[in-house]
Design a protein around this motif. Structure first.
Motif, PDB file in Angstrom:
ATOM      1  N   LYS A 103      -2.432  -4.394  -5.998  1.00 14.25           N
ATOM      2  CA  LYS A 103      -3.636  -4.306  -6.830  1.00 14.25           C
ATOM      3  C   LYS A 103      -4.356  -2.977  -6.681  1.00 14.25           C
ATOM      4  CE  LYS A 103      -4.578  -9.246  -6.763  1.00 14.25           C
ATOM      5  NZ  LYS A 103      -5.367 -10.297  -6.138  1.00 14.25           N
ATOM      6  N   ASN A 104      -4.197  -2.327  -5.542  1.00 10.60           N
ATOM      7  CA  ASN A 104      -4.910  -1.078  -5.235  1.00 10.60           C
ATOM      8  C   ASN A 104      -3.889   0.034  -4.990  1.00 10.60           C
ATOM      9  OD1 ASN A 104      -7.866  -2.119  -4.828  1.00 10.60           O
ATOM     10  ND2 ASN A 104      -6.533  -3.560  -3.764  1.00 10.60           N
ATOM     11  N   LYS A 105      -3.277   0.490  -6.050  1.00  7.18           N
ATOM     12  CA  LYS A 105      -2.153   1.443  -5.961  1.00  7.18           C
ATOM     13  C   LYS A 105      -2.513   2.751  -5.262  1.00  7.18           C
ATOM     14  CE  LYS A 105       0.683  -0.738  -9.108  1.00  7.18           C
ATOM     15  NZ  LYS A 105       1.471  -1.699  -8.416  1.00  7.18           N
ATOM     16  N   GLU A 106      -3.773   3.168  -5.339  1.00  9.84           N
ATOM     17  CA  GLU A 106      -4.191   4.423  -4.723  1.00  9.84           C
ATOM     18  C   GLU A 106      -4.538   4.269  -3.244  1.00  9.84           C
ATOM     19  OE1 GLU A 106      -4.023   7.384  -6.388  1.00  9.84           O
ATOM     20  OE2 GLU A 106      -3.099   6.097  -7.912  1.00  9.84           O
ATOM     21  N   ALA A 107      -4.707   3.057  -2.794  1.00 11.73           N
ATOM     22  CA  ALA A 107      -5.091   2.816  -1.397  1.00 11.73           C
ATOM     23  C   ALA A 107      -3.973   3.274  -0.454  1.00 11.73           C
ATOM     24  CB  ALA A 107      -5.390   1.344  -1.168  1.00 11.73           C
ATOM     25  N   MET A 108      -4.377   3.825   0.665  1.00  8.86           N
ATOM     26  CA  MET A 108      -3.417   4.286   1.668  1.00  8.86           C
ATOM     27  C   MET A 108      -3.454   3.441   2.942  1.00  8.86           C
ATOM     28  SD  MET A 108      -1.863   6.650   0.131  1.00  8.86           S
ATOM     29  CE  MET A 108      -0.887   7.377   1.420  1.00  8.86           C
ATOM     30  N   VAL A 109      -4.510   2.652   3.081  1.00  8.50           N
ATOM     31  CA  VAL A 109      -4.665   1.839   4.292  1.00  8.50           C
ATOM     32  C   VAL A 109      -5.453   0.579   3.954  1.00  8.50           C
ATOM     33  CG1 VAL A 109      -6.852   2.701   5.218  1.00  8.50           C
ATOM     34  CG2 VAL A 109      -5.040   2.167   6.779  1.00  8.50           C
ATOM     35  N   VAL A 110      -5.124  -0.504   4.636  1.00  9.42           N
ATOM     36  CA  VAL A 110      -5.924  -1.721   4.553  1.00  9.42           C
ATOM     37  C   VAL A 110      -6.081  -2.257   5.971  1.00  9.42           C
ATOM     38  CG1 VAL A 110      -3.972  -3.287   4.114  1.00  9.42           C
ATOM     39  CG2 VAL A 110      -6.269  -3.956   3.425  1.00  9.42           C
ATOM     40  N   VAL A 111      -7.301  -2.695   6.277  1.00  7.55           N
ATOM     41  CA  VAL A 111      -7.599  -3.237   7.604  1.00  7.55           C
ATOM     42  C   VAL A 111      -8.107  -4.663   7.423  1.00  7.55           C
ATOM     43  CG1 VAL A 111      -8.961  -2.985   9.710  1.00  7.55           C
ATOM     44  CG2 VAL A 111      -8.244  -0.949   8.448  1.00  7.55           C
TER      45      VAL A 111
END
Length: 174
Positions: free
Chosen positions: A119-127
């Protein structure tokens, strides 16, 4: 999407089975590459790792994700950081994480990670959240991450026990 998880291990036989089970039992529409980097353990770690390697190879263990790739290596290294870095060098996932042998994933964690990155193609990290267990006091504290701007993320290390929580086992990087 392929997710790679690296687990460094040295003589963590009391914990490694729970860790392995928490990873390989993840369910969802993603591929999973699980790599254990053992530093030549002399406890029961290798017996446990072999047990799961044999279960997966013999198809007695049915993966609940699209594909499960299980690899392990036992070789001398200079410690946990080298083991993790060696695992990162050989992993092939689009998303990576390292999970120490005494850590474990919540049920459904990897599907949430996969959904987030889709859903968040530009995201590089998720915590994500996690539980901090204190052996000394035998207590648990649930830690929730919070939304951060890039500038906050850079400063997070100055306030690791303040208002910000960067929980390594639940930090996934693209």
């Amino acid at each position: 999407m392929k997710i790679s998880i690296i687990t460094p291990n040295l003589n963590q036989g009391n914990f490694i089975e729970k860790c392995i089970k928490s990873v390989i039992s993840q369910e969802g529409d993603f591929e999973l590459e699980y790599i254990i980097m053992d530093g030549i353990s002399n406890d029961n770690s290798l017996k446990i790792i072999n047990k799961y390697d044999n279960l997966i190879k013999s198809k007695k263990f049915k993966a609940k994700c699209k594909k499960l790739i299980f690899k392990w290596f036992s070789k001398k290294d200079s410690g946990q950081s080298e083991a993790i870095n060696n695992g990162f060098k050989i992993c092939t996932g689009e998303v990576i994480n390292w999970l120490c042998a005494d850590d474990s994933l919540y049920e459904g964690a990897l599907q949430k990670v996969s959904n987030f990155f889709k859903k968040n193609k530009e995201a590089m990290v998720v915590v994500g959240g996690g539980i901090l267990y204190n052996e000394r006091t035998n207590s648990e504290k649930f830690l929730l991450p919070r939304d951060m701007k890039r500038e906050d993320f850079v400063r997070v290390f100055d306030k690791i026990y303040g208002d910000y929580f960067l929980i390594q086992p639940s930090t996934f990087l693209k």
